[in-house]
Design a protein around this motif. Structure first.
Motif, mmCIF file in Angstrom:
data_model
loop_
_atom_site.group_PDB
_atom_site.id
_atom_site.type_symbol
_atom_site.label_atom_id
_atom_site.label_comp_id
_atom_site.label_asym_id
_atom_site.label_seq_id
_atom_site.Cartn_x
_atom_site.Cartn_y
_atom_site.Cartn_z
ATOM 1 N N LYS A 1 78.956 95.555 44.522
ATOM 2 C CA LYS A 1 78.605 94.823 45.734
ATOM 3 C C LYS A 1 79.651 93.760 46.076
ATOM 4 N N VAL A 2 79.606 93.314 47.321
ATOM 5 C CA VAL A 2 80.455 92.214 47.756
ATOM 6 C C VAL A 2 79.916 90.931 47.114
ATOM 7 N N GLU A 3 80.824 90.184 46.459
ATOM 8 C CA GLU A 3 80.405 88.985 45.729
ATOM 9 C C GLU A 3 81.083 87.750 46.300
ATOM 10 N N PHE A 4 80.324 86.704 46.439
ATOM 11 C CA PHE A 4 80.842 85.418 46.892
ATOM 12 C C PHE A 4 81.723 84.801 45.809
ATOM 13 N N LEU A 5 82.860 84.268 46.223
ATOM 14 C CA LEU A 5 83.725 83.543 45.290
ATOM 15 C C LEU A 5 83.672 82.041 45.561
ATOM 16 N N VAL A 6 83.969 81.657 46.810
ATOM 17 C CA VAL A 6 84.129 80.237 47.092
ATOM 18 C C VAL A 6 83.970 79.978 48.582
ATOM 19 N N SER A 7 83.470 78.797 48.906
ATOM 20 C CA SER A 7 83.444 78.338 50.294
ATOM 21 C C SER A 7 84.220 77.028 50.378
ATOM 22 N N PHE A 8 84.772 76.777 51.550
ATOM 23 C CA PHE A 8 85.714 75.670 51.730
ATOM 24 C C PHE A 8 85.428 75.027 53.063
ATOM 25 N N TYR A 9 85.265 73.713 53.048
ATOM 26 C CA TYR A 9 84.969 72.975 54.278
ATOM 27 C C TYR A 9 85.550 71.593 54.178
ATOM 28 N N ASN A 10 86.121 71.126 55.261
ATOM 29 C CA ASN A 10 86.649 69.756 55.307
ATOM 30 C C ASN A 10 87.649 69.516 54.172
ATOM 31 N N ASN A 11 88.499 70.518 53.966
ATOM 32 C CA ASN A 11 89.585 70.436 52.992
ATOM 33 C C ASN A 11 89.150 70.313 51.547
ATOM 34 N N GLU A 12 87.950 70.783 51.264
ATOM 35 C CA GLU A 12 87.555 70.821 49.872
ATOM 36 C C GLU A 12 86.568 71.960 49.627
ATOM 37 N N ILE A 13 86.465 72.345 48.378
ATOM 38 C CA ILE A 13 85.525 73.387 48.003
ATOM 39 C C ILE A 13 84.113 72.850 48.163
ATOM 40 N N SER A 14 83.271 73.584 48.895
ATOM 41 C CA SER A 14 81.888 73.160 49.056
ATOM 42 C C SER A 14 80.964 73.873 48.076
ATOM 43 N N GLU A 15 81.320 75.087 47.697
ATOM 44 C CA GLU A 15 80.540 75.802 46.689
ATOM 45 C C GLU A 15 81.428 76.866 46.054
ATOM 46 N N LYS A 16 81.206 77.131 44.783
ATOM 47 C CA LYS A 16 81.927 78.212 44.128
ATOM 48 C C LYS A 16 80.986 78.944 43.184
ATOM 49 N N SER A 17 81.306 80.210 42.969
ATOM 50 C CA SER A 17 80.485 81.011 42.069
ATOM 51 C C SER A 17 81.023 80.890 40.649
ATOM 52 N N GLU A 18 80.263 81.445 39.713
ATOM 53 C CA GLU A 18 80.717 81.402 38.322
ATOM 54 C C GLU A 18 81.949 82.282 38.101
#
Lengths: 113, 110
Positions: free
Chosen positions: A42-59
């Motif tokens: 499946k398609v897996e989330f790695l990382v989200s980025f907002y306002n020049n910083e990582i907002s969430e990341k996966s394991e």
């Protein structure tokens, strides 16, 4: 219609090498994402980025990975010391806001040999 | 943790027949549900989302919180519907990452 672009479309690298995958999000979008899809999975989330910083990341997104928005247009994913299991399709996506539709790029196929 | 399950990897129906692609989810909060589609040699694109309650290309999907399902339906399949379909869930907070199911490859036979 504006589109997310990704380069290269296919990258072959040797195990242990560093790769940088590049994405150009849609210009007025504020949220940026990386996902990956290992063949057959499946398609897996790695990382989200907002306002020049990582907002969430996966394991999955450990110290081997990093993201950067070096200028006003590009969004990059760097993978240090690639492993065979990093072989996958990597998708970049962007969204105008966190609650809006995510627009996906065509993907970069990474092959680690 | 969030999870999306699409029980069918492959689904094949004849043109004109009804189509239902199943999707079940697991999330303790209030999710947003989406269907994304990937046609051959094209990128992932949003087909529909539950909060818009639209019908896109004849497809509809209703969120059933009791059954934790978001099945995609179309009454009369067309050949151009052949594609890979992904159900996805997003939380309503933060950057709203998408959690995808494994996808269902739909083939419409003439």
């Amino acid at each position: 219609e504006p589109e997310v672009t990704q380069t290269p479309s296919h990258q072959v690298t040797q195990m242990g090498q560093e790769v940088i995958l590049r994405c150009v999000p849609i210009s007025n979008h504020l949220y940026f994402y990386w996902y990956r899809q290992i063949l057959g999975q499946k398609v897996e989330f790695l990382v989200s980025f907002y306002n020049n910083e990582i907002s969430e990341k996966s394991e999955i997104f450990d110290d081997q990975f990093s993201v950067e928005r070096p200028d006003g247009s590009n969004f990059t994913l760097k993978i240090r010391s690639t492993k065979l299991e990093d072989s996958a399709m990597y998708f970049c996506a962007s969204a105008r806001d966190g609650g809006y539709e995510q627009y996906f790029g065509p993907g970069t196929r990474l092959t680690v040999t | 943790a969030q999870r999306v399950t699409q029980p069918e990897k492959l689904l094949s129906v004849f043109k004109g027949a009804p189509v239902e692609l199943k999707c079940n989810y697991s999330y303790s909060g209030s999710p947003e549900l989406f269907w994304y589609v990937q046609y051959s040699r094209q990128r992932l694109q949003l087909l529909l989302r539950h909060i818009s309650r639209e019908s896109i290309k004849g497809f509809t999907a209703d969120l059933n919180k009791g059954e934790t399902s978001f099945h995609l339906k179309k009454p009369f399949a067309q050949e151009e519907d052949s594609a890979m379909y992904y159900c996805a869930l997003s939380t309503v907070q933060g950057a709203q990452k998408l959690v995808f199911g494994q996808g269902t490859r739909l083939t419409i036979n003439p």
